[in-house]
Motif scaffolding. Structure first.
Motif, short mmCIF file in Angstrom:
data_model
loop_
_atom_site.label_atom_id
_atom_site.label_comp_id
_atom_site.label_asym_id
_atom_site.label_seq_id
_atom_site.Cartn_x
_atom_site.Cartn_y
_atom_site.Cartn_z
N THR A 1 -11.66 26.58 17.84
CA THR A 1 -10.24 26.97 17.88
C THR A 1 -10.05 28.48 17.88
O THR A 1 -8.95 28.97 18.16
N LYS A 2 -11.11 29.23 17.56
CA LYS A 2 -11.00 30.70 17.54
C LYS A 2 -11.53 31.36 18.81
O LYS A 2 -11.51 32.58 18.93
N LYS A 3 -12.01 30.54 19.76
CA LYS A 3 -12.66 31.09 20.94
C LYS A 3 -11.73 32.00 21.75
O LYS A 3 -12.13 33.08 22.21
N GLU A 4 -10.48 31.59 21.92
CA GLU A 4 -9.53 32.40 22.71
C GLU A 4 -9.26 33.73 22.02
O GLU A 4 -9.22 34.78 22.66
N ALA A 5 -9.07 33.69 20.71
CA ALA A 5 -8.81 34.94 19.97
C ALA A 5 -10.01 35.88 20.06
O ALA A 5 -9.85 37.10 20.24
N VAL A 6 -11.21 35.33 19.94
CA VAL A 6 -12.43 36.16 20.03
C VAL A 6 -12.53 36.78 21.42
O VAL A 6 -12.87 37.97 21.56
N SER A 7 -12.23 36.00 22.45
CA SER A 7 -12.25 36.53 23.81
C SER A 7 -11.30 37.72 23.96
O SER A 7 -11.61 38.72 24.60
N SER B 1 -21.78 29.76 17.70
CA SER B 1 -21.83 29.54 19.15
C SER B 1 -20.51 28.99 19.67
O SER B 1 -20.14 29.23 20.82
N GLU B 2 -19.75 28.29 18.84
CA GLU B 2 -18.48 27.71 19.28
C GLU B 2 -17.39 28.78 19.44
O GLU B 2 -16.63 28.76 20.40
N SER B 3 -17.30 29.69 18.51
CA SER B 3 -16.25 30.72 18.61
C SER B 3 -16.58 31.77 19.65
O SER B 3 -15.67 32.36 20.25
N PHE B 4 -17.87 32.00 19.89
CA PHE B 4 -18.26 32.98 20.90
C PHE B 4 -18.00 32.44 22.31
O PHE B 4 -17.40 33.12 23.14
N GLY B 5 -18.43 31.26 22.56
CA GLY B 5 -18.12 30.61 23.83
C GLY B 5 -18.69 31.30 25.06
O GLY B 5 -18.23 31.06 26.17
N GLY B 6 -19.63 32.19 24.87
CA GLY B 6 -20.26 32.84 26.02
C GLY B 6 -19.43 33.95 26.60
O GLY B 6 -19.75 34.53 27.59
#
Length: 254
Positions: free
Chosen positions: A215-221, A249-254
Protein backbone atom coordinates in the motif's frame (compact mmCIF):
# COMPACT_ATOMS: atom_id res chain seq x y z
CA UNK A 1 24.06 -6.02 5.74
CA UNK A 2 23.06 -9.32 4.14
CA UNK A 3 19.41 -8.51 4.85
CA UNK A 4 19.45 -6.06 1.91
CA UNK A 5 18.82 -6.78 -1.75
CA UNK A 6 19.54 -3.25 -2.97
CA UNK A 7 21.08 -0.06 -1.68
CA UNK A 8 21.50 3.40 -3.15
CA UNK A 9 20.73 7.08 -2.84
CA UNK A 10 18.43 9.69 -4.31
CA UNK A 11 19.79 13.21 -3.88
CA UNK A 12 20.95 13.13 -0.21
CA UNK A 13 18.58 10.34 0.84
CA UNK A 14 20.10 6.90 1.44
CA UNK A 15 17.78 3.98 0.71
CA UNK A 16 17.90 0.27 1.48
CA UNK A 17 15.64 -2.42 0.00
CA UNK A 18 15.18 -5.58 2.06
CA UNK A 19 13.62 -8.88 1.08
CA UNK A 20 10.91 -8.81 3.77
CA UNK A 21 9.59 -6.91 6.77
CA UNK A 22 11.69 -8.81 9.30
CA UNK A 23 14.95 -7.92 7.55
CA UNK A 24 13.72 -4.37 6.99
CA UNK A 25 13.17 -4.05 10.74
CA UNK A 26 16.68 -5.32 11.47
CA UNK A 27 18.30 -2.88 9.04
CA UNK A 28 16.29 0.05 10.41
CA UNK A 29 17.05 -0.87 14.01
CA UNK A 30 20.77 -1.25 13.28
CA UNK A 31 20.89 2.17 11.64
CA UNK A 32 19.13 3.70 14.66
CA UNK A 33 21.36 1.83 17.14
CA UNK A 34 24.51 3.02 15.38
CA UNK A 35 23.25 6.60 15.52
CA UNK A 36 22.30 6.36 19.20
CA UNK A 37 25.75 5.03 20.11
CA UNK A 38 27.45 7.84 18.17
CA UNK A 39 25.34 10.45 19.96
CA UNK A 40 26.04 8.94 23.40
CA UNK A 41 29.75 9.28 22.72
CA UNK A 42 29.19 13.05 22.63
CA UNK A 43 26.19 13.70 24.87
CA UNK A 44 24.55 12.44 28.04
CA UNK A 45 21.08 12.14 26.52
CA UNK A 46 19.48 11.11 23.23
CA UNK A 47 16.12 12.63 22.29
CA UNK A 48 14.11 10.47 19.91
CA UNK A 49 10.74 11.05 18.20
CA UNK A 50 8.87 7.83 17.46
CA UNK A 51 6.10 7.18 14.96
CA UNK A 52 3.16 5.08 16.14
CA UNK A 53 1.97 2.81 13.33
CA UNK A 54 2.02 -0.87 12.35
CA UNK A 55 4.78 -0.04 9.85
CA UNK A 56 7.07 0.48 12.84
CA UNK A 57 6.39 -2.87 14.56
CA UNK A 58 9.53 -4.62 13.33
CA UNK A 59 12.00 -1.79 13.84
CA UNK A 60 10.72 -1.10 17.36
CA UNK A 61 10.90 -4.79 18.20
CA UNK A 62 14.57 -5.05 17.22
CA UNK A 63 15.39 -1.68 18.77
CA UNK A 64 13.94 -2.55 22.17
CA UNK A 65 15.45 -6.07 22.09
CA UNK A 66 18.94 -4.67 21.51
CA UNK A 67 21.46 -4.99 24.32
CA UNK A 68 23.59 -2.19 22.83
CA UNK A 69 21.42 0.75 23.95
CA UNK A 70 21.53 2.46 27.34
CA UNK A 71 17.84 3.36 27.52
CA UNK A 72 18.35 5.23 30.79
CA UNK A 73 19.85 8.01 28.66
CA UNK A 74 17.00 8.16 26.13
CA UNK A 75 14.07 10.58 26.17
CA UNK A 76 11.17 9.72 23.89
CA UNK A 77 8.52 11.79 22.14
CA UNK A 78 5.73 10.91 19.79
CA UNK A 79 5.00 12.75 16.62
CA UNK A 80 1.22 12.87 16.57
CA UNK A 81 -1.92 11.99 18.49
CA UNK A 82 -5.61 11.83 17.73
CA UNK A 83 -8.03 14.25 19.33
CA UNK A 84 -11.09 13.13 21.27
CA UNK A 85 -11.09 9.39 20.97
CA UNK A 86 -12.91 7.67 23.85
CA UNK A 87 -10.67 7.66 26.91
CA UNK A 88 -10.44 3.85 26.99
CA UNK A 89 -9.79 3.48 23.25
CA UNK A 90 -7.00 1.12 22.19
CA UNK A 91 -6.28 3.34 19.19
CA UNK A 92 -4.51 6.16 21.03
CA UNK A 93 -0.97 6.44 19.68
CA UNK A 94 0.16 6.78 23.30
CA UNK A 95 -1.02 3.20 23.89
CA UNK A 96 0.94 1.93 20.89
CA UNK A 97 4.15 3.61 22.06
CA UNK A 98 3.73 2.38 25.61
CA UNK A 99 3.27 -1.18 24.35
CA UNK A 100 6.06 -1.16 21.77
CA UNK A 101 8.63 1.09 23.49
CA UNK A 102 8.08 2.66 26.90
CA UNK A 103 6.86 -0.44 28.76
CA UNK A 104 9.62 -2.65 27.31
CA UNK A 105 12.68 -0.64 28.35
CA UNK A 106 13.70 1.62 31.24
CA UNK A 107 13.90 5.03 29.63
CA UNK A 108 14.97 8.30 31.18
CA UNK A 109 11.56 9.68 30.15
CA UNK A 110 8.86 9.38 27.53
CA UNK A 111 6.79 12.52 26.95
CA UNK A 112 3.33 11.61 25.70
CA UNK A 113 0.84 13.90 24.01
CA UNK A 114 -2.55 14.07 25.68
CA UNK A 115 -5.29 13.93 23.07
CA UNK A 116 -7.97 14.53 25.71
CA UNK A 117 -6.51 17.85 26.89
CA UNK A 118 -7.42 21.29 25.59
CA UNK A 119 -5.46 21.32 22.28
CA UNK A 120 -4.16 24.88 22.68
CA UNK A 121 -2.82 24.21 26.18
CA UNK A 122 -1.43 20.81 25.20
CA UNK A 123 0.40 22.27 22.21
CA UNK A 124 2.03 24.87 24.49
CA UNK A 125 3.06 22.20 26.98
CA UNK A 126 4.41 19.80 24.39
CA UNK A 127 6.17 22.49 22.35
CA UNK A 128 8.11 23.50 25.47
CA UNK A 129 9.21 19.89 26.08
CA UNK A 130 10.07 19.33 22.41
CA UNK A 131 12.15 22.47 21.94
CA UNK A 132 14.00 22.29 25.26
CA UNK A 133 16.96 20.66 23.48
CA UNK A 134 17.62 19.49 19.89
CA UNK A 135 15.99 16.30 18.61
CA UNK A 136 18.67 13.75 17.78
CA UNK A 137 16.78 11.01 15.95
CA UNK A 138 13.36 10.51 14.36
CA UNK A 139 12.05 7.01 13.70
CA UNK A 140 9.29 7.62 11.18
CA UNK A 141 7.27 6.16 8.34
CA UNK A 142 5.54 7.49 5.24
CA UNK A 143 1.78 7.56 4.76
CA UNK A 144 -0.06 6.24 1.73
CA UNK A 145 -0.55 9.88 0.69
CA UNK A 146 3.14 10.69 1.24
CA UNK A 147 2.66 12.34 4.62
CA UNK A 148 5.24 12.37 7.40
CA UNK A 149 3.63 12.50 10.84
CA UNK A 150 0.13 13.81 10.04
CA UNK A 151 1.42 16.48 7.67
CA UNK A 152 -0.95 15.52 4.87
CA UNK A 153 -0.42 17.24 1.51
CA UNK A 154 -3.18 19.82 2.09
CA UNK A 155 -1.61 21.06 5.36
CA UNK A 156 2.10 20.28 4.86
CA UNK A 157 4.44 23.27 5.03
CA UNK A 158 8.20 22.84 4.77
CA UNK A 159 8.64 26.17 6.60
CA UNK A 160 5.78 25.83 9.07
CA UNK A 161 6.12 28.46 11.83
CA UNK A 162 4.37 26.21 14.38
CA UNK A 163 6.29 23.20 15.73
CA UNK A 164 3.00 21.45 16.58
CA UNK A 165 -0.48 22.09 15.24
CA UNK A 166 -3.99 20.67 15.04
CA UNK A 167 -4.86 19.37 11.58
CA UNK A 168 -7.88 17.89 9.86
CA UNK A 169 -6.95 14.47 8.48
CA UNK A 170 -7.51 14.03 4.76
CA UNK A 171 -9.49 11.10 3.38
CA UNK A 172 -6.37 9.14 2.43
CA UNK A 173 -4.97 9.37 5.95
CA UNK A 174 -8.24 8.22 7.46
CA UNK A 175 -8.53 5.37 4.93
CA UNK A 176 -5.00 4.27 5.81
CA UNK A 177 -6.00 3.78 9.45
CA UNK A 178 -8.63 1.30 8.24
CA UNK A 179 -6.17 -0.36 5.82
CA UNK A 180 -3.70 -0.74 8.70
CA UNK A 181 -6.36 -2.49 10.77
CA UNK A 182 -6.44 0.17 13.48
CA UNK A 183 -10.14 0.89 12.88
CA UNK A 184 -12.90 -1.21 11.35
CA UNK A 185 -14.58 1.59 9.40
CA UNK A 186 -13.64 5.11 8.35
CA UNK A 187 -16.48 6.53 10.42
CA UNK A 188 -14.59 5.41 13.55
CA UNK A 189 -11.38 7.24 12.54
CA UNK A 190 -10.99 10.65 14.22
CA UNK A 191 -11.20 13.66 11.92
CA UNK A 192 -8.53 15.71 13.73
CA UNK A 193 -5.15 15.19 15.33
CA UNK A 194 -2.18 17.04 16.79
CA UNK A 195 1.02 16.63 14.85
CA UNK A 196 4.62 17.73 14.91
CA UNK A 197 5.12 19.80 11.80
CA UNK A 198 7.83 19.21 9.22
CA UNK A 199 10.52 21.67 10.48
CA UNK A 200 11.07 20.01 13.88
CA UNK A 201 11.09 16.57 12.26
CA UNK A 202 13.73 17.45 9.69
CA UNK A 203 15.74 19.45 12.23
CA UNK A 204 16.73 16.12 13.82
CA UNK A 205 20.29 14.94 13.40
CA UNK A 206 19.18 11.64 11.85
CA UNK A 207 16.01 10.31 10.22
CA UNK A 208 15.34 6.55 10.03
CA UNK A 209 12.27 6.08 7.86
CA UNK A 210 10.82 2.56 7.71
CA UNK A 211 8.20 1.87 5.02
CA UNK A 212 6.90 -1.65 4.36
CA UNK A 213 4.01 -2.96 2.30
CA UNK A 214 2.29 -2.87 -1.06
CA UNK A 215 0.00 0.00 0.00
CA UNK A 216 3.03 2.32 0.31
CA UNK A 217 4.46 1.58 -3.14
CA UNK A 218 2.91 4.63 -4.83
CA UNK A 219 4.09 6.99 -2.09
CA UNK A 220 7.62 5.55 -2.25
CA UNK A 221 7.65 6.00 -6.02
CA UNK A 222 6.74 9.67 -5.53
CA UNK A 223 9.56 10.12 -3.02
CA UNK A 224 12.02 8.87 -5.62
CA UNK A 225 10.56 10.45 -8.73
CA UNK A 226 8.62 13.62 -7.95
CA UNK A 227 10.03 17.10 -7.35
CA UNK A 228 10.55 18.00 -3.68
CA UNK A 229 7.17 19.48 -2.95
CA UNK A 230 4.39 19.39 -0.34
CA UNK A 231 2.17 17.46 -2.77
CA UNK A 232 4.24 14.53 -1.43
CA UNK A 233 5.58 15.78 1.90
CA UNK A 234 8.02 12.88 2.29
CA UNK A 235 10.05 14.16 -0.68
CA UNK A 236 11.67 16.55 1.85
CA UNK A 237 13.71 13.55 3.07
CA UNK A 238 15.86 13.98 -0.04
CA UNK A 239 17.21 17.27 1.35
CA UNK A 240 18.35 15.92 4.71
CA UNK A 241 22.05 15.21 5.27
CA UNK A 242 21.53 12.07 7.36
CA UNK A 243 18.27 10.42 6.26
CA UNK A 244 17.72 6.72 5.63
CA UNK A 245 14.73 5.14 3.88
CA UNK A 246 14.34 1.43 4.57
CA UNK A 247 11.91 -0.53 2.39
CA UNK A 248 10.79 -4.10 1.89
CA UNK A 249 10.42 -5.62 -1.58
CA UNK A 250 6.68 -4.81 -1.62
CA UNK A 251 6.98 -1.09 -0.90
CA UNK A 252 9.93 -0.66 -3.25
CA UNK A 253 8.21 -2.32 -6.17
CA UNK A 254 11.23 -2.00 -8.42
Amino acid sequence: MSEMIQQGSKDRLNYYVCKDRKNMGKVSANLAIDEIKKILNKKEEVRIVFAAAPSQNEVLYYLTESKEIDWSKIVGFHMDEYLNLPLDSDQWFKNYLQKHVANKVNMKAFHFMNGMADPEEEIKRYTHLLLEKPIDLVCLGIGENGHIAFNDPHVADFEDPDPIKVIALDQASRNQQVNDGAFKTISEVPTHAMTLTIPPLISAGCLVCTVPGETKKEAVSKVFNQPIDTSCPATILRKHDNAHLILDSESFGG
